[in-house]
Enzyme design. Structure first.
Site, PDB file in Angstrom:
ATOM      1  N   THR A   7       8.831   4.729   1.909  1.00 48.50           N
ATOM      2  CA  THR A   7       7.887   4.050   2.800  1.00 48.50           C
ATOM      3  C   THR A   7       7.406   2.756   2.125  1.00 48.50           C
ATOM      4  OG1 THR A   7       5.873   5.128   1.957  1.00 48.50           O
ATOM      5  CG2 THR A   7       7.106   6.293   3.680  1.00 48.50           C
ATOM      6  N   GLY A   8       7.103   1.762   2.952  1.00 46.22           N
ATOM      7  CA  GLY A   8       6.597   0.489   2.411  1.00 46.22           C
ATOM      8  C   GLY A   8       7.644  -0.234   1.601  1.00 46.22           C
ATOM      9  N   ALA A   9       8.818  -0.434   2.212  1.00 51.58           N
ATOM     10  CA  ALA A   9       9.942  -1.005   1.452  1.00 51.58           C
ATOM     11  C   ALA A   9      10.283  -2.440   1.866  1.00 51.58           C
ATOM     12  CB  ALA A   9      11.169  -0.113   1.592  1.00 51.58           C
ATOM     13  N   SER A  10       9.382  -3.117   2.567  1.00 59.41           N
ATOM     14  CA  SER A  10       9.710  -4.494   2.968  1.00 59.41           C
ATOM     15  C   SER A  10       9.608  -5.478   1.806  1.00 59.41           C
ATOM     16  CB  SER A  10       8.799  -4.952   4.122  1.00 59.41           C
ATOM     17  OG  SER A  10       7.439  -4.879   3.755  1.00 59.41           O
ATOM     18  N   GLY A  12       8.111  -5.820  -2.740  1.00 64.88           N
ATOM     19  CA  GLY A  12       7.441  -5.244  -3.903  1.00 64.88           C
ATOM     20  C   GLY A  12       8.125  -4.008  -4.468  1.00 64.88           C
ATOM     21  N   ILE A  13       7.295  -3.053  -4.860  1.00 67.74           N
ATOM     22  CA  ILE A  13       7.789  -1.848  -5.541  1.00 67.74           C
ATOM     23  C   ILE A  13       8.722  -1.044  -4.629  1.00 67.74           C
ATOM     24  CG2 ILE A  13       7.045   0.374  -6.498  1.00 67.74           C
ATOM     25  CD1 ILE A  13       4.455  -1.123  -7.469  1.00 67.74           C
ATOM     26  N   GLY A  14       8.363  -0.919  -3.363  1.00 71.67           N
ATOM     27  CA  GLY A  14       9.182  -0.135  -2.428  1.00 71.67           C
ATOM     28  C   GLY A  14      10.577  -0.713  -2.264  1.00 71.67           C
ATOM     29  N   SER A 135      -1.754   5.147  -8.604  1.00 68.19           N
ATOM     30  CA  SER A 135      -2.226   3.982  -9.346  1.00 68.19           C
ATOM     31  C   SER A 135      -3.060   4.471 -10.528  1.00 68.19           C
ATOM     32  CB  SER A 135      -3.107   3.107  -8.447  1.00 68.19           C
ATOM     33  OG  SER A 135      -3.920   2.252  -9.230  1.00 68.19           O
ATOM     34  N   TYR A 148      -9.894   2.308  -2.583  1.00 68.38           N
ATOM     35  CA  TYR A 148      -8.528   2.376  -3.110  1.00 68.38           C
ATOM     36  C   TYR A 148      -8.444   3.445  -4.198  1.00 68.38           C
ATOM     37  CZ  TYR A 148      -4.158   0.705  -5.266  1.00 68.38           C
ATOM     38  OH  TYR A 148      -2.873   0.610  -5.777  1.00 68.38           O
TER      39      TYR A 148
END
Ligand code: NAP
Length: 238
Positions: A7-10, A12-14, A135, A148
């Protein structure tokens, strides 16, 4: 061929994790909520560079109905990587209730949604790996990032509890706790803020998304006896 949802792969880390798993021969399923153009560009890059299938499925993982719909288009997963996350900087007393819920929905509730839907097939297979991207603040807590920190602290507890629940089914659940990583998430930091942070980090630099991705690969492929762990990657910071 093994399957992984990131998830969140557009970006950065993903995105780096998606490339690492594609390089390792997985069919990668990648998702994001907003920047679908970058998501499809990554799908194209992976298919051509690594010669492994990559399927982009736009989905807002903070919305359970959307996640349920996405899972209708997914095969049984070997690996689930909950990476999508958002930050919020500011005093807690100034934070709107809506923003609080947005952080919790994206960073914590979404990990419940995806795990809930991925687990049944993993249990049937008596095999599976879940990796949550937490994190360092989930343990240490950060001033001006209370929501966060709370969301990541919750994710750490979810990781440890779920690991116990799923160990009898041979499903391992672990989390990574990155420190400062060089991604768009930190683009809002001024040069001075960045220098001050770097000065606190023994490694004297931010980590790269590739370093986190390499560790994600290693933890997912670690011996099955390792589960319920929160593994820091922070240059010796905290
Ligand atoms: P980033 O560059 O901002 O990327 C975040 C990713 O999450 C993007 O692909 C974004 O895609 C996606 N996303 C956000 N909300 C989403 C939603 N509702 N549904 C689906 N996708 C969503 O951040 P990053 O630094 O790579 O962070 C990745 C993870 O590492 C996060 O969980 C973050 O908390 C954690 N982390 C980062 C650092 C750091 O210093 N960078 C440190 C510790 C932990 P769209 O915006 O296109 O939807």
């Amino acid at each position: 061929m093994k399957t992984v949802l990131i998830t969140g792969a557009s970006r950065g880390i993903g995105a780096a994790i998606a490339e690492r798993f594609a390089e390792g021969g997985y069919h990668t399923y990648i998702t994001c909520a907003r920047d679908t153009q970058s998501l499809y560009a990554l799908q194209e890059k992976i298919s051509t560079t690594y010669n492994t299938p990559c399927t982009a499925i736009p989905c807002d993982v903070s919305d359970y109905t959307a996640v349920e719909k996405m899972f209708q288009n997914l095969p049984p997963l070997d690996v689930l990587i909950n990476n999508a996350g958002i930050s919020y900087f500011g005093l807690l007393s100034d934070m709107s209730v809506e923003d609080w819920h947005k952080v919790m929905d994206t960073n914590l509730n979404a990990c419940f949604y995806t795990a809930k839907l991925a687990i049944p097939a993993m249990v049937r297979a008596k095999s599976g790996r879940i990796l949550n991207i937490s994190s360092v603040w989930g343990n240490a807590g950060s001033s001006l990032e209370t929501a966060y920190s709370a969301s990541k602290g919750g994710l750490n507890a979810l990781t440890k509890a779920l690991a116990k629940e799923l160990a009898p089914s041979n499903i391992q659940v672990n989390a990574l706790a990155p420190g400062l990583i060089d991604t768009a998430m930190n683009a809002c930091l001024s040069e001075e803020d960045m220098s001050a942070l770097k000065a606190e980090i023994p490694a004297d630099r931010p980590g790269s998304p590739k370093e986190v991705a390499d560790l994600a690969w290693q933890v997912v492929h670690a011996p099955a006896y390792m589960t319920g762990q929160i593994i820091a990657i922070d240059g010796g910071w905290l």
